[in-house]
Design a protein around this motif. Structure first.
Motif, PDB file in Angstrom:
ATOM      1  N   SER A 320      23.561 -13.205 -16.307  1.00 58.48           N
ATOM      2  CA  SER A 320      24.083 -12.319 -15.282  1.00 58.48           C
ATOM      3  C   SER A 320      25.603 -12.318 -15.300  1.00 58.48           C
ATOM      4  O   SER A 320      26.243 -13.363 -15.312  1.00 58.48           O
ATOM      5  CB  SER A 320      23.578 -12.773 -13.909  1.00 58.48           C
ATOM      6  OG  SER A 320      24.124 -11.987 -12.881  1.00 58.48           O
ATOM      7  N   GLY A 321      26.183 -11.111 -15.336  1.00 60.83           N
ATOM      8  CA  GLY A 321      27.631 -10.963 -15.385  1.00 60.83           C
ATOM      9  C   GLY A 321      28.159 -10.769 -16.789  1.00 60.83           C
ATOM     10  O   GLY A 321      29.182 -10.089 -16.990  1.00 60.83           O
ATOM     11  N   LEU A 380      26.097  -8.835 -11.719  1.00 56.53           N
ATOM     12  CA  LEU A 380      25.966 -10.084 -10.973  1.00 56.53           C
ATOM     13  C   LEU A 380      25.011  -9.913  -9.794  1.00 56.53           C
ATOM     14  O   LEU A 380      24.950  -8.843  -9.203  1.00 56.53           O
ATOM     15  CB  LEU A 380      27.333 -10.543 -10.472  1.00 56.53           C
ATOM     16  CG  LEU A 380      28.309 -11.072 -11.539  1.00 56.53           C
ATOM     17  CD1 LEU A 380      29.678 -11.272 -10.931  1.00 56.53           C
ATOM     18  CD2 LEU A 380      27.790 -12.377 -12.139  1.00 56.53           C
TER      19      LEU A 380
END
Length: 380
Positions: A320-321, A380
């Motif tokens: 994530s991100g 995110l």
């Protein structure tokens, strides 16, 4: 500034006959009054000239639509001495205001002021002040012009609304066609991705049976089982794709990232040398996971069809991100098809990745194999 001749409609005939009749009756009433000795003009020769002008002005009403400005200009000039053609002049001003631009109308109306002044000088009213007569004439002429301008702008407004409605209808039709095209493209991509994978598995096993008729019974039975299972699954997948035409969006079953291992296992079960290395942290979003699944599915299908017997390495990583990266590399070059020729499969993948706001790369590796790589965003 002359207008083009056109065929009169029934409404035009009714209007023209009515206006001609009104102008004729208006003039006849004044002629009878003058002959009865009421306000005969001085000098007397103005009366027969006025009668001739009135007859010509009334007759000209039949052609006022074709030459509205010229007709009105002539009546403005004759209005310097003619009283009998006053109604015809009002009709002419009204016609110009309707059929010509407002600027032209105002020029013609402005010419009426000196004409009215000349008329008051040549035909004074003995019992009424000339200022009152002049003001009354200008106001009445202005009323005719104002009424005509109102109708002119109303017609323009109606025409603009019709044009806007026509454009809106055309735009709606084009948008509908675009949506239909996008739906067809989406269905075509689904059919290509889903059935292409299944049918390539069938082709591998059917080909093995064809070239190895003397294979052990156990191998033949295993291949026949795979063919039967994948044929059944292909029909199920086809029903799901056709369901796009019937089911609301969001209700159709779609592959997810969790199905990737099963996809690789199916290919391995078809005697394909394929490995999966996954280093993904967290739950992959549905859109990104489905796109990764389709990329791997198309890559495995191409490897079976164009690079039979090659080793295929599938690597997936991300978090994530940082986004998610998928890379599929086969060790052998493509046979029977140029790897640089983008078919419908690669075009479909490019569209899928673009819709997911990612990037896609593909090309020949240094060892002569084929590599396809994609990066997809993972918020995110």
């Amino acid at each position: 500034m002359g207008g083009s001749a056109r065929r009169r409609s029934t409404r035009d005939w009714v209007v023209d006959i009515s206006l001609f009749t009104l102008s004729t009756l208006f003039g006849l009433v004044l002629v009878v009054d003058r002959l009865a000795g009421y306000r005969m003009p001085d000098p007397a020769w103005l009366f027969p000239l006025d009668v001739v002008t009135w007859v010509a002005a009334s007759a000209g009403l039949w052609w006022r639509r074709r030459w509205p400005v010229q007709y009105a200009a002539v009546l403005v000039l004759l209005g310097t001495f003619s009283e009998l053609s006053a109604l015809a002049l009002l009709i002419a001003l009204f016609t110009v205001a309707i059929h010509r631009p407002p600027a032209t109308t105002m020029v013609v109306y402005a010419l009426c002021v000196p004409s009215s002044i000349m008329n008051v000088v040549l035909r004074p009213e003995p019992d009424i002040a000339w200022q009152v007569v002049l003001a009354f004439g200008i106001v009445v002429q202005g009323a005719a012009v104002g009424w005509g301008l109102f109708i002119h702008h109303r017609r323009e407004l109606i025409e603009s609304l019709r044009d806007r409605a026509a454009r809106a209808e055309t735009e709606a039709h084009l948008r509908a066609e675009q949506v239909q095209h996008e739906v067809r493209e989406a269905i075509a991509r689904e059919i290509h991705d889903v059935l292409g994978h299944r049918l390539s598995l069938l082709s591998v096993h059917a080909g093995a049976l064809e070239y190895r008729p003397d294979a052990p019974a156990a191998d033949v039975a295993r291949a026949a089982k795979v063919i039967r299972e994948n044929s059944h699954q292909a029909l199920q997948d086809l029903r799901e794709v056709i369901g796009v035409l019937r089911a609301p969006v969001g209700e159709l079953p779609q592959p997810t990232f969790a199905d990737l291992a099963q996809l690789v296992a199916e290919s391995a079960g078809a005697n394909m040398r394929v490995s999966l290395r996954s280093a993904v942290e967290g739950d992959v979003p549905d859109t990104a996971g489905r796109t990764v699944y389709r990329i791997v599915q198309e890559s495995l299908t191409n490897a079976r069809k164009h690079a039979a017997g090659s080793e295929v390495d599938v690597r997936v990583s991300g978090s994530s991100g940082d986004g998610i990266t998928v890379e599929v590399v086969n060790s052998r070059p493509f046979v029977g098809s140029s790897p640089n020729a983008e078919g419908r499969g690669l075009l479909g993948l490019a569209e899928r990745v673009a819709l997911a706001h990612g990037t896609l790369e593909h090309g020949v590796t240094g060892a002569g194999g084929w590599r396809i790589s994609a990066w997809l965003p993972w918020p995110l």
